[in-house]
Design a protein around this motif. Sequence first.
Motif, PDB file in Angstrom:
ATOM      1  N   VAL A 117      55.969  37.710 -21.344  1.00 58.49           N
ATOM      2  CA  VAL A 117      56.494  38.455 -20.194  1.00 58.49           C
ATOM      3  C   VAL A 117      55.356  39.158 -19.453  1.00 58.49           C
ATOM      4  O   VAL A 117      55.272  39.105 -18.221  1.00 58.49           O
ATOM      5  N   MET A 118      54.467  39.802 -20.206  1.00 51.75           N
ATOM      6  CA  MET A 118      53.347  40.520 -19.571  1.00 51.75           C
ATOM      7  C   MET A 118      52.425  39.568 -18.828  1.00 51.75           C
ATOM      8  O   MET A 118      52.057  39.821 -17.673  1.00 51.75           O
ATOM      9  N   ILE A 119      52.042  38.472 -19.479  1.00 50.19           N
ATOM     10  CA  ILE A 119      51.134  37.508 -18.855  1.00 50.19           C
ATOM     11  C   ILE A 119      51.777  36.884 -17.621  1.00 50.19           C
ATOM     12  O   ILE A 119      51.151  36.811 -16.554  1.00 50.19           O
ATOM     13  N   ASP A 120      53.013  36.438 -17.740  1.00 47.51           N
ATOM     14  CA  ASP A 120      53.708  35.841 -16.589  1.00 47.51           C
ATOM     15  C   ASP A 120      53.771  36.829 -15.428  1.00 47.51           C
ATOM     16  O   ASP A 120      53.559  36.458 -14.268  1.00 47.51           O
ATOM     17  N   TYR A 121      54.079  38.072 -15.738  1.00 40.19           N
ATOM     18  CA  TYR A 121      54.177  39.105 -14.701  1.00 40.19           C
ATOM     19  C   TYR A 121      52.831  39.335 -14.021  1.00 40.19           C
ATOM     20  O   TYR A 121      52.730  39.274 -12.792  1.00 40.19           O
ATOM     21  N   LEU A 122      51.789  39.561 -14.815  1.00 39.12           N
ATOM     22  CA  LEU A 122      50.473  39.870 -14.256  1.00 39.12           C
ATOM     23  C   LEU A 122      49.845  38.670 -13.547  1.00 39.12           C
ATOM     24  O   LEU A 122      49.113  38.841 -12.575  1.00 39.12           O
ATOM     25  N   GLU A 123      50.130  37.466 -14.017  1.00 43.27           N
ATOM     26  CA  GLU A 123      49.617  36.268 -13.344  1.00 43.27           C
ATOM     27  C   GLU A 123      50.380  35.970 -12.059  1.00 43.27           C
ATOM     28  O   GLU A 123      49.912  35.219 -11.217  1.00 43.27           O
ATOM     29  N   GLY A 124      51.526  36.578 -11.894  1.00 39.06           N
ATOM     30  CA  GLY A 124      52.334  36.364 -10.697  1.00 39.06           C
ATOM     31  C   GLY A 124      52.014  37.313  -9.552  1.00 39.06           C
ATOM     32  O   GLY A 124      52.642  37.235  -8.500  1.00 39.06           O
ATOM     33  N   ILE A 125      51.037  38.197  -9.742  1.00 36.94           N
ATOM     34  CA  ILE A 125      50.685  39.161  -8.698  1.00 36.94           C
ATOM     35  C   ILE A 125      49.217  38.972  -8.322  1.00 36.94           C
ATOM     36  O   ILE A 125      48.326  39.097  -9.166  1.00 36.94           O
ATOM     37  N   THR A 126      48.975  38.679  -7.054  1.00 38.27           N
ATOM     38  CA  THR A 126      47.600  38.530  -6.561  1.00 38.27           C
ATOM     39  C   THR A 126      47.192  39.783  -5.789  1.00 38.27           C
ATOM     40  O   THR A 126      48.035  40.618  -5.439  1.00 38.27           O
ATOM     41  N   LEU A 127      45.907  39.872  -5.507  1.00 34.66           N
ATOM     42  CA  LEU A 127      45.428  40.977  -4.665  1.00 34.66           C
ATOM     43  C   LEU A 127      46.142  40.942  -3.311  1.00 34.66           C
ATOM     44  O   LEU A 127      46.526  41.988  -2.787  1.00 34.66           O
ATOM     45  N   GLN A 128      46.339  39.742  -2.778  1.00 36.98           N
ATOM     46  CA  GLN A 128      47.014  39.625  -1.478  1.00 36.98           C
ATOM     47  C   GLN A 128      48.448  40.119  -1.557  1.00 36.98           C
ATOM     48  O   GLN A 128      48.934  40.772  -0.627  1.00 36.98           O
ATOM     49  N   ASP A 129      49.135  39.822  -2.655  1.00 37.16           N
ATOM     50  CA  ASP A 129      50.505  40.308  -2.832  1.00 37.16           C
ATOM     51  C   ASP A 129      50.546  41.840  -2.767  1.00 37.16           C
ATOM     52  O   ASP A 129      51.433  42.415  -2.143  1.00 37.16           O
ATOM     53  N   ILE A 130      49.595  42.477  -3.432  1.00 39.08           N
ATOM     54  CA  ILE A 130      49.553  43.946  -3.447  1.00 39.08           C
ATOM     55  C   ILE A 130      49.288  44.479  -2.049  1.00 39.08           C
ATOM     56  O   ILE A 130      49.949  45.427  -1.604  1.00 39.08           O
ATOM     57  N   LEU A 131      48.332  43.868  -1.346  1.00 35.73           N
ATOM     58  CA  LEU A 131      48.040  44.298   0.033  1.00 35.73           C
ATOM     59  C   LEU A 131      49.260  44.122   0.932  1.00 35.73           C
ATOM     60  O   LEU A 131      49.604  45.015   1.709  1.00 35.73           O
ATOM     61  N   ASP A 132      49.916  42.962   0.836  1.00 41.24           N
ATOM     62  CA  ASP A 132      51.092  42.697   1.662  1.00 41.24           C
ATOM     63  C   ASP A 132      52.203  43.696   1.370  1.00 41.24           C
ATOM     64  O   ASP A 132      52.837  44.221   2.293  1.00 41.24           O
ATOM     65  N   LYS A 133      52.447  43.959   0.101  1.00 47.64           N
ATOM     66  CA  LYS A 133      53.496  44.900  -0.297  1.00 47.64           C
ATOM     67  C   LYS A 133      53.176  46.307   0.203  1.00 47.64           C
ATOM     68  O   LYS A 133      54.065  47.015   0.671  1.00 47.64           O
ATOM     69  N   HIS A 134      51.913  46.669   0.117  1.00 47.34           N
ATOM     70  CA  HIS A 134      51.501  48.005   0.557  1.00 47.34           C
ATOM     71  C   HIS A 134      51.681  48.169   2.075  1.00 47.34           C
ATOM     72  O   HIS A 134      52.057  49.232   2.551  1.00 47.34           O
ATOM     73  N   GLN A 135      51.449  47.113   2.811  1.00 47.90           N
ATOM     74  CA  GLN A 135      51.568  47.178   4.264  1.00 47.90           C
ATOM     75  C   GLN A 135      53.027  47.254   4.723  1.00 47.90           C
ATOM     76  O   GLN A 135      53.305  47.750   5.798  1.00 47.90           O
TER      77      GLN A 135
END
Length: 145
Positions: free
Chosen positions: A118-136
């Motif tokens: 669960v942890m690996i799948d979750y962390l591998e499913g989030i990219t730097l771009q995903d975080i930037l997009d979500k933050h915006q």
Amino acid sequence: MKISTKGRYALRLLLDLAEHKEDGYIALKDIAERQEISKKYLEQIVGSLNRAEILRTNRGFQGGYMLAKSPDQYTVADILRITEGSLAPIACLEQEKNPCGRSKSCMTLGVWKGLNKVMIDYLEGITLQDILDKHQTADAVEYYI
């Protein structure tokens, strides 16, 4: 697994570089100021990231750091593996072949394997771009499984 300051700061450093990628090479002092992290500590983190070929470096005037690839090619799991080593919740799952002599009879091993997946799948499913997009698009960055 507990994420260390090194792992959290590495993620912030790389997000800062991703956010300012259009500015070219970014000086470490600028990242340190924006992120309110010691430049000395960032220098240690940059060493690990350089060895993993995550960054491009330019020395001298107009020098600094930039991402070697686009932000959508770096997952949180990749970054944490570089800074933290294994992401396994228990030592016997850190290697491909489980070295524990009790692994065949361990009643709890399945629990830890499930947590690890669960942890690996979750962390591998989030990219730097995903975080930037979500933050915006939102004030608070929240991810759900």
